[in-house]
Design a protein around this motif. Structure first.
Motif, PDB file in Angstrom:
ATOM      1  N   TYR A   1       0.848  -1.183   0.000  1.00 23.72           N
ATOM      2  CA  TYR A   1       0.000   0.000   0.000  1.00 23.72           C
ATOM      3  C   TYR A   1       0.888   1.240   0.000  1.00 23.72           C
ATOM      4  CZ  TYR A   1      -3.876  -3.066   1.394  1.00 23.72           C
ATOM      5  OH  TYR A   1      -4.822  -4.066   1.439  1.00 23.72           O
ATOM      6  N   GLU A   2       0.409   2.260  -0.690  1.00 22.50           N
ATOM      7  CA  GLU A   2       1.103   3.549  -0.656  1.00 22.50           C
ATOM      8  C   GLU A   2       0.491   4.412   0.436  1.00 22.50           C
ATOM      9  OE1 GLU A   2       2.222   7.344  -3.567  1.00 22.50           O
ATOM     10  OE2 GLU A   2       0.935   5.698  -4.293  1.00 22.50           O
ATOM     11  N   ASN A   3       1.354   5.010   1.230  1.00 21.01           N
ATOM     12  CA  ASN A   3       0.900   5.876   2.316  1.00 21.01           C
ATOM     13  C   ASN A   3       0.586   7.255   1.752  1.00 21.01           C
ATOM     14  OD1 ASN A   3       0.351   7.016   4.803  1.00 21.01           O
ATOM     15  ND2 ASN A   3       2.517   7.274   5.347  1.00 21.01           N
ATOM     16  N   LEU A   4      -0.681   7.681   1.851  1.00 21.76           N
ATOM     17  CA  LEU A   4      -1.119   8.966   1.313  1.00 21.76           C
ATOM     18  C   LEU A   4      -1.043  10.096   2.325  1.00 21.76           C
ATOM     19  CD1 LEU A   4      -4.263   7.712  -0.671  1.00 21.76           C
ATOM     20  CD2 LEU A   4      -1.905   7.942  -1.480  1.00 21.76           C
ATOM     21  N   LEU A   5      -0.770   9.767   3.571  1.00 20.00           N
ATOM     22  CA  LEU A   5      -0.688  10.795   4.608  1.00 20.00           C
ATOM     23  C   LEU A   5       0.709  11.406   4.637  1.00 20.00           C
ATOM     24  CD1 LEU A   5      -2.578   9.012   7.535  1.00 20.00           C
ATOM     25  CD2 LEU A   5      -3.454  10.812   6.034  1.00 20.00           C
ATOM     26  N   PRO A   6       0.843  12.635   5.121  1.00 19.53           N
ATOM     27  CA  PRO A   6       2.186  13.223   5.256  1.00 19.53           C
ATOM     28  C   PRO A   6       2.978  12.493   6.324  1.00 19.53           C
ATOM     29  CG  PRO A   6       0.543  14.643   6.254  1.00 19.53           C
ATOM     30  CD  PRO A   6      -0.218  13.573   5.541  1.00 19.53           C
ATOM     31  N   MET A   7       4.322  12.610   6.251  1.00 22.93           N
ATOM     32  CA  MET A   7       5.179  11.911   7.206  1.00 22.93           C
ATOM     33  C   MET A   7       5.023  12.473   8.615  1.00 22.93           C
ATOM     34  SD  MET A   7       6.704   9.537   5.510  1.00 22.93           S
ATOM     35  CE  MET A   7       5.169   9.410   4.596  1.00 22.93           C
ATOM     36  N   LYS A   8       4.969  13.784   8.734  1.00 27.28           N
ATOM     37  CA  LYS A   8       4.852  14.432  10.038  1.00 27.28           C
ATOM     38  C   LYS A   8       3.437  14.960  10.254  1.00 27.28           C
ATOM     39  CE  LYS A   8       9.688  15.856  10.589  1.00 27.28           C
ATOM     40  NZ  LYS A   8      10.600  16.985  10.845  1.00 27.28           N
ATOM     41  N   ASP A   9       3.013  14.894  11.513  1.00 24.99           N
ATOM     42  CA  ASP A   9       1.701  15.418  11.925  1.00 24.99           C
ATOM     43  C   ASP A   9       0.563  14.792  11.122  1.00 24.99           C
ATOM     44  OD1 ASP A   9       3.008  17.085  13.742  1.00 24.99           O
ATOM     45  OD2 ASP A   9       3.210  18.691  12.254  1.00 24.99           O
ATOM     46  N   ALA A  10       0.641  13.493  10.904  1.00 30.82           N
ATOM     47  CA  ALA A  10      -0.433  12.809  10.171  1.00 30.82           C
ATOM     48  C   ALA A  10      -1.720  12.787  10.985  1.00 30.82           C
ATOM     49  CB  ALA A  10       0.003  11.388   9.816  1.00 30.82           C
ATOM     50  N   HIS A  11      -1.615  12.753  12.313  1.00 25.85           N
ATOM     51  CA  HIS A  11      -2.824  12.716  13.128  1.00 25.85           C
ATOM     52  C   HIS A  11      -3.614  14.024  13.012  1.00 25.85           C
ATOM     53  CE1 HIS A  11       0.190  14.708  15.614  1.00 25.85           C
ATOM     54  NE2 HIS A  11      -0.785  15.224  16.360  1.00 25.85           N
ATOM     55  N   LYS A  12      -2.927  15.140  12.787  1.00 25.45           N
ATOM     56  CA  LYS A  12      -3.632  16.413  12.606  1.00 25.45           C
ATOM     57  C   LYS A  12      -4.406  16.423  11.294  1.00 25.45           C
ATOM     58  CE  LYS A  12      -0.261  19.071  15.295  1.00 25.45           C
ATOM     59  NZ  LYS A  12       0.700  20.202  15.284  1.00 25.45           N
ATOM     60  N   VAL A  13      -3.843  15.814  10.275  1.00 22.96           N
ATOM     61  CA  VAL A  13      -4.552  15.729   8.990  1.00 22.96           C
ATOM     62  C   VAL A  13      -5.811  14.889   9.131  1.00 22.96           C
ATOM     63  CG1 VAL A  13      -4.346  14.970   6.592  1.00 22.96           C
ATOM     64  CG2 VAL A  13      -2.405  16.062   7.719  1.00 22.96           C
ATOM     65  N   LEU A  14      -5.735  13.806   9.893  1.00 25.29           N
ATOM     66  CA  LEU A  14      -6.914  12.972  10.097  1.00 25.29           C
ATOM     67  C   LEU A  14      -7.968  13.686  10.936  1.00 25.29           C
ATOM     68  CD1 LEU A  14      -5.326   9.440  10.687  1.00 25.29           C
ATOM     69  CD2 LEU A  14      -6.674  10.195   8.733  1.00 25.29           C
ATOM     70  N   ASP A  15      -7.552  14.455  11.915  1.00 30.88           N
ATOM     71  CA  ASP A  15      -8.520  15.227  12.706  1.00 30.88           C
ATOM     72  C   ASP A  15      -9.274  16.222  11.830  1.00 30.88           C
ATOM     73  OD1 ASP A  15      -7.818  13.884  14.988  1.00 30.88           O
ATOM     74  OD2 ASP A  15      -6.351  15.382  15.654  1.00 30.88           O
ATOM     75  N   GLU A  16      -8.552  16.873  10.941  1.00 36.72           N
ATOM     76  CA  GLU A  16      -9.194  17.823  10.028  1.00 36.72           C
ATOM     77  C   GLU A  16     -10.132  17.104   9.070  1.00 36.72           C
ATOM     78  OE1 GLU A  16     -10.175  21.488   8.588  1.00 36.72           O
ATOM     79  OE2 GLU A  16      -8.918  21.009  10.332  1.00 36.72           O
ATOM     80  N   LEU A  17      -9.722  15.900   8.646  1.00 41.74           N
ATOM     81  CA  LEU A  17     -10.580  15.126   7.738  1.00 41.74           C
ATOM     82  C   LEU A  17     -11.864  14.698   8.436  1.00 41.74           C
ATOM     83  CD1 LEU A  17     -10.888  13.743   4.962  1.00 41.74           C
ATOM     84  CD2 LEU A  17      -9.645  11.785   5.901  1.00 41.74           C
ATOM     85  N   HIS A  18     -11.799  14.373   9.704  1.00 42.73           N
ATOM     86  CA  HIS A  18     -12.992  13.962  10.441  1.00 42.73           C
ATOM     87  C   HIS A  18     -13.975  15.129  10.592  1.00 42.73           C
ATOM     88  CE1 HIS A  18     -12.589   9.784  12.000  1.00 42.73           C
ATOM     89  NE2 HIS A  18     -11.315   9.970  11.673  1.00 42.73           N
ATOM     90  N   ARG A  19     -13.475  16.314  10.682  1.00 42.52           N
ATOM     91  CA  ARG A  19     -14.388  17.456  10.804  1.00 42.52           C
ATOM     92  C   ARG A  19     -15.199  17.657   9.531  1.00 42.52           C
ATOM     93  NH1 ARG A  19      -9.515  19.865  12.834  1.00 42.52           N
ATOM     94  NH2 ARG A  19      -9.501  19.884  15.143  1.00 42.52           N
ATOM     95  N   THR A  20     -14.657  17.321   8.410  1.00 44.21           N
ATOM     96  CA  THR A  20     -15.378  17.461   7.144  1.00 44.21           C
ATOM     97  C   THR A  20     -16.350  16.316   6.888  1.00 44.21           C
ATOM     98  OG1 THR A  20     -13.625  16.338   5.911  1.00 44.21           O
ATOM     99  CG2 THR A  20     -13.442  18.723   6.162  1.00 44.21           C
ATOM    100  N   LEU A  21     -16.262  15.230   7.677  1.00 48.25           N
ATOM    101  CA  LEU A  21     -17.118  14.054   7.458  1.00 48.25           C
ATOM    102  C   LEU A  21     -18.060  13.835   8.646  1.00 48.25           C
ATOM    103  CD1 LEU A  21     -14.407  11.577   6.095  1.00 48.25           C
ATOM    104  CD2 LEU A  21     -16.027  12.923   4.750  1.00 48.25           C
ATOM    105  N   ASP A  22     -18.424  14.880   9.359  1.00 49.42           N
ATOM    106  CA  ASP A  22     -19.258  14.722  10.549  1.00 49.42           C
ATOM    107  C   ASP A  22     -20.656  14.234  10.227  1.00 49.42           C
ATOM    108  OD1 ASP A  22     -17.383  15.328  12.410  1.00 49.42           O
ATOM    109  OD2 ASP A  22     -17.830  17.482  12.467  1.00 49.42           O
ATOM    110  N   GLU A  23     -21.122  14.520   9.034  1.00 50.82           N
ATOM    111  CA  GLU A  23     -22.508  14.172   8.696  1.00 50.82           C
ATOM    112  C   GLU A  23     -22.665  12.680   8.404  1.00 50.82           C
ATOM    113  OE1 GLU A  23     -23.669  16.637   5.495  1.00 50.82           O
ATOM    114  OE2 GLU A  23     -23.508  18.522   6.634  1.00 50.82           O
TER     115      GLU A  23
END
Length: 559
Positions: free
Chosen positions: A243-265
């Motif tokens: 699998y190819e990792n699509l997340l950034p190397m650093k602060d990947a958890h912050k990117v996921l937190d931001e992604l969860h805010r856009t998918l709240d519905e």
């Protein structure tokens, strides 16, 4: 190995067993970040640190109170510490340089694999994968444990327990749990028996994304490449997936937190699966379609270009090598011993494998001299040919046609302390505090062997031994015996006295008959008619009347 030297036609992967390492019964191995040290765990609880450059033992780490077999070893980022998990449910952190145990804790189940947090230089957090239970994040110093969720039905229900507490009865259990940190350790990737890869923020003990593996096999192994760009999985359907990792190397958890805010519905499960598509992308999947081999200990090469895995069949020591596109390029066949662990050197094209007998085999390239691959004008000859030089080939070149001298200023200071960046590493910043080599400590011989050596070399003669002929002669001539001779010299002289009988006879004490002949000779006047050469020979042999050449008696009687 330097990339420009590698012949691209031969391939940059090992081909044969170069040598093997033997010390006890080793079961697991791990390289440090630079590949200069190799840690190996043994069945007697000893962790051996090998100097991989010299193939010698640099350090032995052992707890006198622990004799359980070591199940896994792991290095810290800069190589100062080593994490060891044992079969008696213990986790220990060792200081490599001093050889002292830094921390120790005990968890409930037996840990099969443990990995230190990669984002810290002196970590205390580790990721433990027990047998038949959920992975957990353990603080070895504080002794606390966080159990990670392993199924979608257990989302966001992580429980913090003491390291000596037992796993709750309602916890999901499954065989051979597996998990790994991402490159900087802010996320944990776990695999379960339902064919799901869960991406967890271990600080919050919260699942951030789920990636489903079709058709839902048990995920046995998960490992990242060195640069963190690719993820490799080994599943029970006998397939390896990249699998190819699509997340950034650093602060990947912050990117996921931001992604969860856009998918709240969306629904909670659907939201996690949607986030999973933004985290991992399937690149290739491959298997042995003919023999349907089950794989063991898969991993990437140091540069991430190759994928290797061992055969899990009994009695086979085979290593399969693929390129990242999924093409099988090489099968390495070793002795008829089952393979239990595998590692690729971080820099060089070397593979280290562990057999069930406890030996560590080192696989390397079989280099052949092919100068035409590097010098296109080079011509190989099958046999010698006479070379005829040109008429002006060796003429002195005029000053105007000489090659211009280099513009390097010889007076510039040379920096011998700074370490240049190595392009072979994705994080090529070389830390000055990184431990790459261990200082060599002279190992004294055993006391019994020292006493034996000293006694045989420099011990004074006793009643059972005859006095040294050299000391007797020195005493008669009025010279002091040299008692300060070194033991090696004494041993050499003793050996020479036993083997060279002729030399000893000439230095032996004269007999009474010889002394009488010498006294008579001094009283008699010299005979001028005798040749000087014959007279000197008479003196020579008269001093040694015990000589067995049969000539001495004739010359003595002539005198």
């Amino acid at each position: 190995m330097n990339a420009p030297i590698v012949d691209p036609l031969q391939g940059d992967f090992p081909e044969m067993i170069e040598e093997y390492l033997e010390h006890g019964i080793m079961k697991c191995i791990a390289f440090n970040r630079r590949g200069t040290l190799l840690a190996a765990g043994c069945t007697d609880g000893t962790c051996i640190i090998w100097d991989f450059e010299t193939r010698g033992i640099a350090k032995e780490l052992r707890d006198k109170n622990c004799n359980a077999a070591i199940t896994s070893v792991c290095w810290s980022k800069y190589g100062h510490r080593v994490l060891v998990s044992t079969s008696d449910k213990s986790l220990m952190i060792w200081d490599v340089l001093s050889g002292e145990k830094v921390a120790h804790t005990t968890v409930g189940p037996t840990v099969l694999q443990a990995r230190l947090h990669p984002g810290s230089t002196t970590p205390s957090l580790c990721l433990a994968c027990p047998f038949s239970s959920a992975p957990m994040v353990v603080d070895v110093v504080e002794g606390t444990t966080k159990i990670l969720p392993v199924l979608v039905s257990e989302l966001n229900n992580g429980v913090a327990l003491n390291s000596r507490s037992k796993i709750p009865e309602g916890s999901t259990t499954y065989s051979l749990s597996t998990a790994c940190f991402n490159k900087f350790g802010d996320l944990v990737y776990t695999g379960n028996s339902k064919g799901e890869i869960l991406i967890i923020d271990h600080r919050k003990v919260q699942v951030q994304a789920v990636v489903s593996v079709s058709p839902g096999p048990i995920i046995r192994n998960i490992v990242f490449s060195r640069d963190g760009q690719y993820l490799l999985t080994n599943t029970s359907d006998r397939m390896l997936r990249i699998y190819e990792n699509l997340l950034p190397m650093k602060d990947a958890h912050k990117v996921l937190d931001e992604l969860h805010r856009t998918l709240d519905e969306q629904d909670e499960v659907e939201k996690l699966k949607t986030a999973g598509t933004k985290c991992l992308s399937l690149v290739h999947e491959f298997q042995d379609s003919i023999n349907r081999i089950q794989w063991k200990a898969p991993c990437f090469s140091g540069d991430g270009e190759w994928v290797i895995s061992g055969s899990a069949s009994r009695g086979e020591h085979k290593i399969y090598i693929w390129d990242r596109a999924g093409h099988l390029v090489k099968i390495l066949e070793g002795p008829k011993e089952a393979l239990i662990d595998l590692a690729w050197h971080p820099v060089h094209p070397l593979i280290v494998s562990v057999s069930v007998t406890g030996l560590v085999y080192i696989w390397a390239k079989d280099y052949t001299e092919n100068l035409s691959a590097f010098a296109p004008d080079f011509k190989e000859l099958e046999e010698n040919e006479e070379y005829v030089e040109r008429e002006d080939e060796f003429d002195l070149m005029p000053e105007t046609e000489k090659v211009k001298e280099s513009d390097v200023n010889e007076d510039d200071p040379i920096d011998i302390l700074r370490v240049e960046d190595d392009s072979a590493f994705s994080d090529s910043d070389m830390s000055q505090d990184e431990l790459c080599f261990l200082p060599a400590v002279p190992c004294p011989e055993a006391p019994e062997q020292q006493e034996k050596c000293v006694g045989s070399c420099s011990k004074a003669p006793d009643s059972n031994q005859s006095e040294s002929p050299l000391s007797v002669e020195a005493g008669q001539n009025g010279h002091a015996a040299n008692n300060a001779s070194s033991p090696p010299e004494a041993m050499v002289n003793s050996t020479a006295g036993e083997t060279e009988g002729t030399r000893l006879k000439r230095k032996r004490k004269p007999s009474e008959k010889g002394l009488e002949l010498q006294a008579e000779k001094t009283k008699k006047p010299s005979i001028p008619t005798k040749p000087s050469g014959r007279l000197s020979r008479s003196r020579k042999y008269a001093a040694d009347p015990e000589s067995s050449n049969g000539v001495n008696g004739d010359y003595a009687s002539d005198d």
